[in-house]
Write a protein that holds these residues in place. Structure first.
Motif, PDB file in Angstrom:
ATOM      1  N   PRO A 160       0.801  -1.233   0.000  1.00 34.70           N
ATOM      2  CA  PRO A 160       0.000   0.000   0.000  1.00 34.70           C
ATOM      3  C   PRO A 160       0.833   1.282   0.000  1.00 34.70           C
ATOM      4  N   MET A 161       1.992   1.287   0.667  1.00 34.85           N
ATOM      5  CA  MET A 161       2.745   2.541   0.757  1.00 34.85           C
ATOM      6  C   MET A 161       3.397   2.932  -0.563  1.00 34.85           C
ATOM      7  N   ILE A 162       3.570   1.974  -1.470  1.00 35.43           N
ATOM      8  CA  ILE A 162       4.008   2.318  -2.824  1.00 35.43           C
ATOM      9  C   ILE A 162       2.951   3.198  -3.488  1.00 35.43           C
ATOM     10  N   HIS A 163       1.700   2.861  -3.278  1.00 39.41           N
ATOM     11  CA  HIS A 163       0.612   3.614  -3.901  1.00 39.41           C
ATOM     12  C   HIS A 163       0.359   4.937  -3.181  1.00 39.41           C
ATOM     13  N   GLN A 164       0.679   4.982  -1.897  1.00 38.87           N
ATOM     14  CA  GLN A 164       0.637   6.265  -1.189  1.00 38.87           C
ATOM     15  C   GLN A 164       1.676   7.211  -1.783  1.00 38.87           C
ATOM     16  N   ALA A 165       2.869   6.704  -2.016  1.00 37.05           N
ATOM     17  CA  ALA A 165       3.914   7.534  -2.621  1.00 37.05           C
ATOM     18  C   ALA A 165       3.506   8.003  -4.012  1.00 37.05           C
ATOM     19  N   ARG A 166       2.943   7.106  -4.786  1.00 32.27           N
ATOM     20  CA  ARG A 166       2.494   7.453  -6.131  1.00 32.27           C
ATOM     21  C   ARG A 166       1.462   8.581  -6.089  1.00 32.27           C
ATOM     22  N   MET A 223      17.641   4.886  -7.038  1.00 33.75           N
ATOM     23  CA  MET A 223      17.116   3.531  -6.967  1.00 33.75           C
ATOM     24  C   MET A 223      18.245   2.562  -6.613  1.00 33.75           C
ATOM     25  N   GLN A 224      17.958   1.606  -5.745  1.00 35.15           N
ATOM     26  CA  GLN A 224      18.945   0.564  -5.501  1.00 35.15           C
ATOM     27  C   GLN A 224      18.259  -0.717  -5.044  1.00 35.15           C
ATOM     28  N   PHE A 225      18.809  -1.824  -5.473  1.00 36.71           N
ATOM     29  CA  PHE A 225      18.437  -3.147  -4.980  1.00 36.71           C
ATOM     30  C   PHE A 225      19.754  -3.897  -4.937  1.00 36.71           C
ATOM     31  N   ALA A 226      20.353  -3.936  -3.779  1.00 35.02           N
ATOM     32  CA  ALA A 226      21.744  -4.384  -3.668  1.00 35.02           C
ATOM     33  C   ALA A 226      21.907  -5.309  -2.467  1.00 35.02           C
ATOM     34  N   HIS A 227      21.723  -6.613  -2.713  1.00 37.49           N
ATOM     35  CA  HIS A 227      21.875  -7.603  -1.639  1.00 37.49           C
ATOM     36  C   HIS A 227      23.278  -8.196  -1.654  1.00 37.49           C
ATOM     37  N   GLY A 228      23.587  -9.005  -0.666  1.00 41.20           N
ATOM     38  CA  GLY A 228      24.929  -9.571  -0.561  1.00 41.20           C
ATOM     39  C   GLY A 228      24.993 -11.081  -0.651  1.00 41.20           C
ATOM     40  N   PHE A 229      23.883 -11.728  -1.000  1.00 43.38           N
ATOM     41  CA  PHE A 229      23.809 -13.182  -0.920  1.00 43.38           C
ATOM     42  C   PHE A 229      24.608 -13.908  -1.994  1.00 43.38           C
ATOM     43  N   HIS A 230      25.063 -13.203  -3.016  1.00 42.30           N
ATOM     44  CA  HIS A 230      25.844 -13.829  -4.084  1.00 42.30           C
ATOM     45  C   HIS A 230      27.256 -13.248  -4.149  1.00 42.30           C
ATOM     46  N   ASN A 231      27.778 -12.856  -2.980  1.00 37.92           N
ATOM     47  CA  ASN A 231      29.123 -12.274  -2.969  1.00 37.92           C
ATOM     48  C   ASN A 231      30.209 -13.336  -3.094  1.00 37.92           C
ATOM     49  N   THR A 232      29.829 -14.612  -3.064  1.00 39.77           N
ATOM     50  CA  THR A 232      30.733 -15.719  -3.368  1.00 39.77           C
ATOM     51  C   THR A 232      30.078 -16.568  -4.458  1.00 39.77           C
ATOM     52  N   VAL A 282      17.042  -8.215 -10.126  1.00 38.89           N
ATOM     53  CA  VAL A 282      16.577  -7.326  -9.061  1.00 38.89           C
ATOM     54  C   VAL A 282      16.486  -5.864  -9.487  1.00 38.89           C
ATOM     55  N   GLY A 283      17.372  -5.423 -10.365  1.00 38.98           N
ATOM     56  CA  GLY A 283      17.359  -4.014 -10.763  1.00 38.98           C
ATOM     57  C   GLY A 283      16.057  -3.605 -11.424  1.00 38.98           C
ATOM     58  N   SER A 284      15.455  -4.516 -12.183  1.00 42.82           N
ATOM     59  CA  SER A 284      14.208  -4.193 -12.872  1.00 42.82           C
ATOM     60  C   SER A 284      13.064  -3.944 -11.895  1.00 42.82           C
ATOM     61  N   HIS A 285      13.124  -4.544 -10.699  1.00 43.62           N
ATOM     62  CA  HIS A 285      12.075  -4.324  -9.703  1.00 43.62           C
ATOM     63  C   HIS A 285      12.012  -2.856  -9.281  1.00 43.62           C
ATOM     64  N   VAL A 286      13.151  -2.325  -8.844  1.00 46.30           N
ATOM     65  CA  VAL A 286      13.147  -0.956  -8.327  1.00 46.30           C
ATOM     66  C   VAL A 286      12.996   0.049  -9.464  1.00 46.30           C
ATOM     67  N   TYR A 287      13.466  -0.307 -10.645  1.00 43.63           N
ATOM     68  CA  TYR A 287      13.244   0.548 -11.811  1.00 43.63           C
ATOM     69  C   TYR A 287      11.750   0.677 -12.090  1.00 43.63           C
ATOM     70  N   TYR A 288      11.025  -0.426 -12.021  1.00 43.50           N
ATOM     71  CA  TYR A 288       9.579  -0.368 -12.254  1.00 43.50           C
ATOM     72  C   TYR A 288       8.889   0.459 -11.179  1.00 43.50           C
ATOM     73  N   LEU A 289       9.344   0.340  -9.933  1.00 41.66           N
ATOM     74  CA  LEU A 289       8.767   1.156  -8.866  1.00 41.66           C
ATOM     75  C   LEU A 289       8.914   2.643  -9.173  1.00 41.66           C
ATOM     76  N   ALA A 290      10.063   3.036  -9.709  1.00 36.72           N
ATOM     77  CA  ALA A 290      10.297   4.448 -10.022  1.00 36.72           C
ATOM     78  C   ALA A 290       9.285   4.943 -11.039  1.00 36.72           C
ATOM     79  N   GLY A 291       9.062   4.159 -12.081  1.00 37.50           N
ATOM     80  CA  GLY A 291       8.091   4.553 -13.091  1.00 37.50           C
ATOM     81  C   GLY A 291       6.673   4.574 -12.558  1.00 37.50           C
TER      82      GLY A 291
END
Length: 390
Positions: A148-154, A170-179, A206-215
């Motif tokens: 819901p808060m995505i739509h509040q921001a919109r 925008m960022q989506f930067a996890h660490g689970f694949h650092n090895t 993952v980058g496409s997720h936050v990119y879509y949120l921006a749009g």
């Protein structure tokens, strides 16, 4: 509050391709779809191994005769039944999305597909053409957009609460694949294989997720971008596990996108900060029930999901499945999206254009835009971070 009494008279007969035993995303689809009784899982091709598919499907309560060895058999057999499936969700590796989606539309089915929907924009546009010609709904599973808060921001941005947008971080930067986790993880292994994953790993994953949120939040379109990408785990080349993108938007705003799987120590760090001429807002998926609203010269305000001061007349804002203060999360977001998919599928089948026009959902155009992001980023990065038209 979400109205649990607003549901379809008859659940949509629904199947899955992929999403078998041990699939985290498969479970998310089933959880989201079943939450409001708008979909009923009646068939599936859950696994490429017929025996495993049947064993898993029957454990979910699916008739063993409707657990199929492959998607082609699924579509052909179900089309012959009076109670055959009406919709399918596709939760398979990227390289299979186009062929399965195309076959599903041609079989007269509504489609919900994981992203990226295809390897190329041309393929994604072809799916749009087919879906339009066959009057089928094509939804893309951008699963974070049900919060819901995505739509509040919109709505805040649309109403001018922050003024004209100037900067989008925008960022989506996890660490689970650092090895080199793909040595022991089948789910990671295919994501880092260009034949299966496509021309990108971390930007598409993952980058496409936050990119879509921006749009979605701003309504802005990218005019041009430049990208650098790296393979810090060398065996992943030519696919990147880290990328930085700079963007220019059509209204004069600028933006940056950082996508990474090697941000050691980070859980997710999916954050989006939108800076306007008089205020900024920020959303973080690890704290999805809050939205930071920062007006220049005033104390920071943390807006909470489910509260009366939000824009409750915007449907997405009011889709609270439990009162404010309680923690809603990932599965609730997916359930909100599946609720929208069900509404627009029913409206499409009944020719209810008004409902279709008034129901937002991530559609095939969202899928096309995500594939275009990947294509342009790869083009830019492979040409020494050259600026390219979007």
């Amino acid at each position: 509050m979400f109205n649990e009494e607003t549901r379809l008279e008859q659940p949509i007969r629904w199947a899955m391709v992929g999403g078998g035993r041990g699939s985290e995303i498969g479970y998310a689809h089933r959880s989201g779809a079943s939450r409001d009784n708008n979909f009923k899982l009646v068939a599936g091709a859950f696994d490429i191994d017929a025996d495993r598919c049947r064993d898993f499907g029957t454990s979910l309560g699916v008739d063993p005769e409707r657990c199929y060895a492959d998607y082609k058999t699924l579509f052909e057999a179900e089309a012959k039944r009076d109670d055959g499936i009406q919709a399918v969700s596709i939760a398979t590796p990227n390289g299979t999305h186009y062929a399965i989606s195309k076959a599903a539309i041609e079989a007269g089915l509504h489609v919900i597909c994981e992203k990226p929907v295809t390897f190329t924009v041309v393929e994604a546009q072809d799916l749009k053409r087919l879906a339009t010609e066959n009057n089928r709904v094509f939804g893309v599973m951008y699963g974070y957009t049900g919060f819901p808060m995505i739509h509040q921001a919109r709505e805040m941005i649309s109403r001018g609460d922050i003024g004209e947008v100037r900067v989008i971080n925008m960022q989506f930067a996890h660490g689970f694949h650092n090895t080199e986790v793909e040595k022991n993880s089948p789910g990671a292994k295919w994501r880092m294989n260009p034949e299966v994953s496509g021309p990108s790993y971390i930007l598409g994953d993952v980058g496409s997720h936050v990119y879509y949120l921006a749009g979605l939040m701003t309504g802005l379109e990218v005019e041009k971008l430049c990208c650098t990408r790296q393979s810090f785990i060398k065996s992943r080349a030519p696919l990147e596990d880290n990328a930085h993108v700079m963007m220019n938007f059509t209204n004069g705003a600028v933006g940056t996108l950082w996508a990474s799987g090697v941000n050691a120590g980070s859980m997710h760090q999916q954050k989006i900060r939108i800076i306007g001429e008089k205020a900024s807002i920020e959303w973080w998926d690890e704290r999805p029930n809050q939205l930071s609203y920062e007006v220049q010269g005033e104390p920071v305000r943390i807006l909470e999901r489910g509260m009366g001061y939000l824009y409750q007349d915007e449907p997405g804002v009011g889709h609270n499945r439990i009162g404010g203060g309680h923690a809603e999360g990932f599965f609730e977001s997916w359930a909100n999206l599946y609720s929208r998919f069900a509404i627009v599928m029913k409206a499409t089948d009944e020719g209810d254009q008004k409902t279709i026009d008034n129901t937002w959902y991530p559609d095939i155009d969202a899928g096309i835009d995500g594939v275009r992001l990947i294509e342009r980023c790869v083009e830019s990065a492979d040409d020494d971070a050259k600026w390219v038209k979007f």
